[in-house]
Enzyme design. Structure first.
Site, mmCIF file in Angstrom:
data_model
loop_
_atom_site.group_PDB
_atom_site.id
_atom_site.type_symbol
_atom_site.label_atom_id
_atom_site.label_comp_id
_atom_site.label_asym_id
_atom_site.label_seq_id
_atom_site.Cartn_x
_atom_site.Cartn_y
_atom_site.Cartn_z
ATOM 1 N N GLN A 222 0.825 -1.205 0.000
ATOM 2 C CA GLN A 222 0.000 0.000 0.000
ATOM 3 C C GLN A 222 0.861 1.258 0.000
ATOM 4 O OE1 GLN A 222 -2.677 -2.267 3.264
ATOM 5 N NE2 GLN A 222 -3.241 -0.145 3.044
ATOM 6 N N CYS A 373 -8.689 1.564 9.260
ATOM 7 C CA CYS A 373 -8.865 2.410 10.438
ATOM 8 C C CYS A 373 -7.667 3.333 10.555
ATOM 9 C CB CYS A 373 -8.991 1.444 11.600
ATOM 10 S SG CYS A 373 -8.336 1.910 13.159
#
Ligand code: CDP
Length: 788
Positions: A222, A373
């Site tokens: 990512q 989150c």
């Protein structure tokens, strides 16, 4: 929101179809495992069955005898190059391959390199490892007891298993508020270990090209740029300089924070490729992914809330024990070892708060993944939303009224929280009211009262969460010292089409579409004419990547700023072409026209052509810009969720009958994509609320290490989500947008937990830890004499 562009241009607010979907739905995406290179070798990993053990001997004879097996790599092999340990994102250290001992079940022990995946797997099964078991510590409370076996014996001065202590807030003021409180509630809340379980597991193809001295790694990451820098810092001493490393993050099948860390497999594959001069592929299987990759949550929280007699909340006090497994590998900004947990005052106007968190080592894989989150915001939201509900019930005030009374009010924004955050904008009462109207709250309460008389168990749960996304302002946010800005580079081609590259990396969120929409909004070039690229460190500008819903708040803002730079130059060219002063031009998306003479105009396409064919003398040719955006603040999306559950009094099964989710992420780029993000996020919130948990027995055997007992909800378990939104723009984001990707995962579990406790409150039930399984509920129902 007023739409400034036509559907054909497709700027902000249009639900245009996702540009990436034609390749995804036809099975034509390129994921790491689709990469095939000539002469490629395969790596498989030998994993350890013990939670804590000395390695006595690794016997590779049988493995090396298998046809196709070329080598078995051990920690001792990597030690020669000082590559057997690596740094974690929290500046701790993690083994690549062990030399002396293993620290958790399923840890990497050795790696087998072979000419086929099958031969590599056969080789891994044939490696014989002799272990000498050591005492195991699985409970973080026991880990901190005096006399507990010290786990990190590699750290010379370490005499216990305590990692760090961190506290935040005004302890004195908080204690005083508790001393003066008319009502207090206290609860132990455990958020268990869970796993992101993305559809695609982790893996890479590492290719070291000795002729050009260049390492290319296709990798499930990512954060490709940060990974490149980390690789250069860790392996610079063996000749891998940063300009000779190219990380390509191709299509990614879900990340959710689990693809931020560097896993040992990546490093072993790189080392194997450098040593053999061949491309090497390593792809985890499902059980390796579930058992050994980093985990989320595992927070043992004790929370207390104080209120005045009239129900006005005054103070919050929290103590937390964080189980980090054997190393602190959490992907947190370095200043905040407990992530953004201190946003735990949530949507409520609390005057005092104090938070303490202690990290502990245990014999488990690394924890601390920010699973969909913003670092620790899910833990924070779950805690405050459970505690507020508890207080409301204790004071016998309806939980909706109680929230309305205690919310930060719209006129208080920008609002400085007791723990120091500056909330940018919000209208919490507006979102809750919309959710209550949508679900028919008053009628549901009446229905509940009637059903209760008949012995039926129905509950209504609310979660009015405040999120914190867009890490982050560089004065506070860095990972391993790298400041958390993000970037966009735009080049408009002569024919008016464009390419834009970003430092982020989509894992399914639809960036190719939404970033193009931002540029369409700002430049009037149709979104269809803008190609968006991310994930290749040789071409994309440097950025910190996609996690914690930071793409829209940071890289989305960079897109707007870069587009405005392009527009500034376009204005100069238009003025030259139209032979007027720049100030005499008016802009509407897609063209400049002369004030008072709308027929005299130049489209952005005319201007782009002129930028290469007829630009003013003295001006540089071309039409391009880049922005590295450092946000002035985080964005604070919010929402109110209301959940209705029916609890089967015979079996303890919880059925989510209705779930209304009202989200507010400021101005919306693509309503369809936002709705999709919320749907997926809600299902990922339902999962830990009712089903998912990774636990360990007392000797450290993992429970929940396969999909047989790690229960992902399917379409059968997933209720029909009813979604809606309010719009409260962010005052500091160039587009007024806030992030949304994680909101639903953050907000949903508390709504479900609150609904179940609400259903059982009259029986004396005050709290149930998630996952709220039928077994847990049934046990309570038996204790309360409801069922046999
Ligand atoms: O960082 P990540 O992409 O996971 O999260 P995000 O910034 O919240 O964006 C998730 C998706 O929703 C992206 O495609 C965004 O462009 C889109 N989005 C939107 O359309 N409008 C917003 N206000 C926020 C996000």
């Amino acid at each position: 929101m007023e739409l400034k562009t036509s559907p054909e241009v497709g700027g902000m607010g249009h639900s245009i179809k996702r540009k990436e979907d034609p390749r995804f739905i036809r099975g034509k995406g390129t994921y790491v495992d689709d990469v095939q290179l000539p002469g490629m070798l395969y790596l498989d990993i030998v994993r350890n069955p013990h939670a804590h053990a000395k390695i006595v001997k690794i016997d590779t004879v049988k493995a090396l005898a298998i046809k196709g097996v070329l080598a078995v790599i051990t920690g001792k092999d990597l030690e020669k190059y000082n590559l057997h340990w690596m740094p974690t994102l929290m500046s701790d250290t993690q083994m690549v391959l062990p030399v002396e001992k293993v620290m958790y079940q399923a840890q990497e022990v050795a790696a087998v390199l072979a000419t086929s995946r099958y031969a590599a797997a056969d080789g891994a099964a044939a490696v014989e490892v002799q272990y000498d078991p050591l005492p195991v510590v699985v409970d973080p409370r026991k880990a901190l007891e005096p006399g507990a076996p010290v786990l990190r014996t590699d750290k010379k001065d370490k005499k216990d298993n305590h990692i760090w202590h961190w506290e935040w807030g005004d302890k004195g003021a908080t204690d005083r508020a508790f001393g003066e409180a008319a009502a207090t509630v206290k609860e132990d809340i455990y958020l268990p270990r869970i796993h992101v379980a993305s559809i695609e597991t982790c893996g890479c193809v590492a290719h070291f090209d000795r002729v050009n001295d260049k390492l290319t790694v296709w990798m499930t990451t990512q954060a490709p740029h940060a990974i490149r820098t980390v690789f250069a810092l860790v392996a610079g001493h063996v000749g891998l300089a940063e300009h000779k490393i190219r990380i390509i993050s191709p299509d990614i099948g879900g990340g959710f924070g689990g693809k931020v860390p560097v896993y040992p497999g990546y490093v072993i594959a790189v080392a194997a490729s450098v040593l053999t001069d061949k491309p090497v592929k390593w792809i985890e299987d499902r059980m390796e992914n579930l058992q050994a990759d980093s985990f989320a949550r595992d927070y043992h929280i004790t929370a207390e809330l104080a209120a005045r007699k009239d129900g006005t909340l005054t103070a919050l006090r929290i103590k937390t024990l964080a189980d980090h497994g054997y190393t602190d590998a959490a992907a947190n900004p370095s200043k905040f070892p407990a992530g953004l947990f201190h946003v735990c005052t949530g949507s409520y106007d609390l005057k005092a708060a104090h938070v303490e968190v202690d990290g502990a080592y245990t014999n488990k894989p690394p924890g601390g993944i920010a699973y969909r989150c913003s670092f620790r915001v899910t833990e924070a939201v779950h805690t405050i939303e459970r505690m507020v509900d508890l207080m409301a019930h204790q004071l016998n005030i309806d939980p909706a009224d109680f929230r309305m009374k205690n919310f930060v009010k719209p006129e208080q924004f920008p609002y400085k929280s007791a723990l120091g955050w500056e909330y940018d904008s919000g209208n919490y009462g507006g979102a809750l009211k919309k959710a209550m109207d949508t679900i028919g709250y008053a009628d549901l309460r009446r229905e509940q009262a009637e059903k209760r008389k008949r012995g039926q168990l129905m509950g209504i749960g609310i979660s009015s969460f405040t999120e914190i996304v867009g890490a982050g302002p560089s004065k506070h946010f860095d990972i391993l010292g790298l400041k958390m800005f993000d970037s966009c580079e735009i080049r408009v081609h002569p024919t008016g089409k464009a390419i834009a590259r970003f430092g982020t990396k989509s894992q399914g969120q639809g960036h190719e579409t939404t970033y193009a929409q931002i540029l369409a909004e700002e430049l009037g070039i149709p979104a269809a004419d803008i190609q968006v690229e991310e994930g290749d460190t040789d071409t994309a500008p440097y950025g910190l990547g996609t996690y914690a819903s930071r793409s829209t708040p940071v890289a989305g803002a960079a897109a707007a700023v870069a587009a405005r730079k392009v527009r500034d130059k376009a204005r100069k060219i238009a003025a030259y072409l139209l032979e007027v002063a720049e100030d005499d031009l008016v802009w509407e998306p897609g063209k400049f026209s002369v004030k008072g003479a709308p027929n005299k105009s130049k489209t952005i396409q005319d201007i782009a052509f002129a930028a290469y064919t007829n630009h003013p003398q003295g001006m540089e040719a071309g039409l391009e810009a880049v922005s590295y955006y450092d946000p002035p603040n985080l964005t604070y999306p919010f929402g109110s969720y209301i959940c209705v559950v029916d609890v089967d009094s015979g079996t303890g099964e919880v059925k989510v009958r209705r779930f209304v989710a009202i989200d507010d992420c400021g101005n919306i780029i693509n309503p369809m994509i936002v709705q999709g993000q919320v749907h997926g996020g809600l299902t990922m919130g339902l999962a830990p609320a009712l089903y998912e948990e990774i636990s360990y027995d007392e000797i450290g055997n993992i429970r929940g290490g396969s999909f047989i007992d790690y229960l992902l909800p399917t379409a059968v378990e997933t209720p029909k989500w009813e979604t809606g939104h309010t719009v409260t723009p962010s005052p500091h984001h160039p587009l007024g947008a806030k992030g949304v990707g994680e909101s639903a995962t953050v907000g949903a579990p508390a709504a479900i937990a609150n609904a179940v406790v609400d259903a059982l409150w009259h029986l004396g039930v005050r709290h149930i830890d998630i996952p709220i399984t039928p077994a847990k509920v049934w046990k309570l129902l038996r204790e309360k004499g409801v069922t046999e």
